[in-house]
Design an enzyme around this catalytic site. Structure first.
Site, PDB file in Angstrom:
ATOM      1  N   GLU A 131      36.402  13.138  -0.905  1.00  0.00           N
ATOM      2  CA  GLU A 131      35.274  12.235  -1.096  1.00  0.00           C
ATOM      3  C   GLU A 131      35.134  11.334   0.119  1.00  0.00           C
ATOM      4  O   GLU A 131      36.060  10.594   0.453  1.00  0.00           O
ATOM      5  CB  GLU A 131      35.477  11.352  -2.332  1.00  0.00           C
ATOM      6  CG  GLU A 131      35.176  12.017  -3.647  1.00  0.00           C
ATOM      7  CD  GLU A 131      35.218  11.043  -4.816  1.00  0.00           C
ATOM      8  OE1 GLU A 131      34.875  11.466  -5.919  1.00  0.00           O
ATOM      9  OE2 GLU A 131      35.598   9.862  -4.620  1.00  0.00           O
ATOM     10  N   CYS A 132      34.003  11.392   0.796  1.00  0.00           N
ATOM     11  CA  CYS A 132      33.655  10.488   1.887  1.00  0.00           C
ATOM     12  C   CYS A 132      34.724  10.489   2.982  1.00  0.00           C
ATOM     13  O   CYS A 132      34.700  11.324   3.873  1.00  0.00           O
ATOM     14  CB  CYS A 132      33.391   9.088   1.353  1.00  0.00           C
ATOM     15  SG  CYS A 132      32.454   8.050   2.500  1.00  0.00           S
ATOM     16  N   GLY A 133      35.693   9.588   2.938  1.00  0.00           N
ATOM     17  CA  GLY A 133      36.765   9.601   3.928  1.00  0.00           C
ATOM     18  C   GLY A 133      37.511  10.911   3.936  1.00  0.00           C
ATOM     19  O   GLY A 133      37.954  11.387   4.988  1.00  0.00           O
TER      20      GLY A 133
ATOM     21  N   SER B 127      32.313  15.959  -0.067  1.00  0.00           N
ATOM     22  CA  SER B 127      30.986  15.373   0.099  1.00  0.00           C
ATOM     23  C   SER B 127      31.135  13.877   0.315  1.00  0.00           C
ATOM     24  O   SER B 127      32.225  13.317   0.202  1.00  0.00           O
ATOM     25  CB  SER B 127      30.109  15.639  -1.127  1.00  0.00           C
ATOM     26  OG  SER B 127      30.460  14.778  -2.189  1.00  0.00           O
TER      27      SER B 127
END
Length: 482
Positions: free
Chosen positions: A330-332, A430
């Site tokens: 997720e993200c990072g 994502s």
């Protein structure tokens, strides 16, 4: 009774005053359960550092109204005091399901039938403060302001003017914080600097507790913080049966990766995962015999060089991913899985190189709730499954996927349909942050993928059989509920 600390806007001082109250209670050896309205990760870290208990997020968009109620009732059990920090301004929410303030602090107050202590930033105000407080007090039926805390007051003369202005309203003044008291926390591109990066944080908490002891009206305030005795008492936070441990999940937890909802970690345990923390920054090898990897959000851009140089761990993780290790980012986590990461200074650092895109810091902030639909048939998730999440990042991918994981859009009419997320082999990643409290099937499908990998390696003789450990109660207990 339990109160919600609200403000007229972001930056009014809600977090500082909430932390001051928590610090005072902690110094008095009083147990308190804290909550945070909205999707924020960083403020809850400060709460938890003070109380020694995981702070719980209350967000009906990411979860549901019913989940917010159950979460508050479940985690408040057994603690004499509870405190909720609001989000943004009191009525700042989103248009959803017929409301204009969905997921706002006021929405949570109505859902839980709780009163509000209103933090008022008094800089450059005197008599006008009464009009603001009166407006917020009567703007919406069902929202009950039981007192105000005056913040950033200039001095005794300023305070007298404020008291004169508020006296006709007959609303209790529960505390006064003066502008001269430097209680500001450092911040950066995504909000406050996490407490794990602040070496003097305990001294700061001591300072907050001292100010709170002097400046808050505790004889009036403390009864407002008592946990209601007539709350429902749910036996579990989750509406699926608890499973015994079945799969080992390596979860990245260090200064680079620390954006995790406490309820998500509890749910993973509840659904049969044994959580094994590791550090992509410090560890040179992964935990043994793992069946999956969870790379959460955080600040990899600030530690890109150190992440890049930890070649031993990167090589081992890449080998396992090539063997089919289910990996969720997720993200990072997406940034770490990419080809390279370009930081704010323009320096380029190689990452895991598992996704055919690079990530560059900079540009405008991508922020807000998203409604997403799974459109990639190779995902662990069912195609066409709908999810609700949020984005909060200041980076961009240099290449977008040809076949994205999600099709998504925001909640405003002006928002456009976009795509996000990669599904490459056993990797799903994502920018979308998910709270799984009302999306439990997501965790169950991830578990199924991890168990399939475990079975595959066991068949090949590369994986020892899973040794079950005694079942323990989750839904909160495994991660801090007493």
């Amino acid at each position: 009774m339990t109160v919600i600390i609200a403000g007229e806007r972001s930056g009014a001082g809600k977090t500082t005053i909430t932390l001051a109250m928590l610090a005072y209670l902690a110094r008095q050896k009083l147990r308190v359960q804290s909550f945070k309205v909205g999707p924020d990760y960083i403020d809850p870290m400060f709460h938890s550092q003070i109380t020694g208990r995981p702070c719980r997020n209350l967000d009906p968009f990411l979860t549901s109204e019913a989940y917010v109620q159950r979460c508050f009732h479940y985690h408040s059990q057994g603690t004499p005091y509870s405190l909720i920090e609001g989000v943004m301004g009191l009525f700042d929410g989103v248009p959803y399901q017929g409301l204009t303030d969905y997921s706002s602090t006021a929405h949570i107050a109505r859902l839980l039938n709780l009163p509000i202590v209103f933090v008022m930033d008094c800089q450059r105000l005197s008599g006008s403060v009464a009009a603001i407080v009166q407006g917020y007090r009567h703007w919406q039926p069902g929202v009950n302001l039981v007192g105000v805390i005056l913040n950033r007051v200039g001095g005794d003369r300023h305070l007298e003017l404020l008291k004169i202005a508020l006296e006709p309203l007959r609303i209790p003044i529960l505390g006064v914080f003066f502008r001269q008291q430097d209680l500001t926390l450092p911040d950066r591109h995504l909000g406050l600097v996490p407490c794990g990066e602040l070496p003097q944080i305990q001294q700061y908490f001591d300072q907050l507790a001292h100010v709170a002891a002097q400046q808050l009206d505790w004889p009036k305030l403390l009864p407002l913080l008592e946990t209601p005795r007539n709350l429902p008492s749910p036996m579990s936070l989750f509406d699926v049966p608890q499973k015994s441990p079945q799969a080992r999940l390596a979860i990245a937890q260090d200064q680079a990766f620390n954006f995790y909802y406490a309820d998500n970690l509890d749910l993973l345990t509840h659904c049969g995962f044994e959580l094994i923390p590791f550090s992509p920054l410090e560890d040179t090898e992964l935990p043994p015999a793992i069946d999956g990897v969870y790379l959460g959000g955080g600040f990899p851009e600030l530690f890109a060089e150190q992440l890049s140089q930890n070649q031993a761990l990167k090589d081992q993780l890449k080998t396992l991913i090539h063997q089919g290790l289910p990996t969720y980012g997720e993200c990072g986590g997406l940034m770490y899985l990419s080809q390279s990461l370009t930081n704010f200074e323009g320096q380029i650092f190689p990452m895991l190189e598992m996704l055919p895109t690079a990530v560059t810091m900079g540009g405008k902030l991508s922020l807000g709730y998203r409604q997403a639909q799974v459109v990639n048939s190779h995902s662990w998730l069912w195609q066409t499954e709908s999810l609700r999440g949020h984005e909060f990042h200041r980076s961009q991918m240099t290449k977008l996927p040809n076949q994205a994981l999600y099709r998504q859009r925001g909640l405003l009419a002006i928002d456009q349909n976009t795509t996000d997320g990669w599904c490459v082999g056993s990797v799903q990643a994502s920018y979308l942050h998910l709270h799984w409290g009302s999306q439990i099937s997501t965790v169950e499908k991830f578990r199924a993928a991890c168990l399939a990998f475990q079975k595959k390696l066991s068949y090949l003789g590369k994986h020892p059989p899973f040794k079950s450990v005694p079942l323990r109660n989750t839904g909160g207990d495994a991660h801090g509920r007493e």
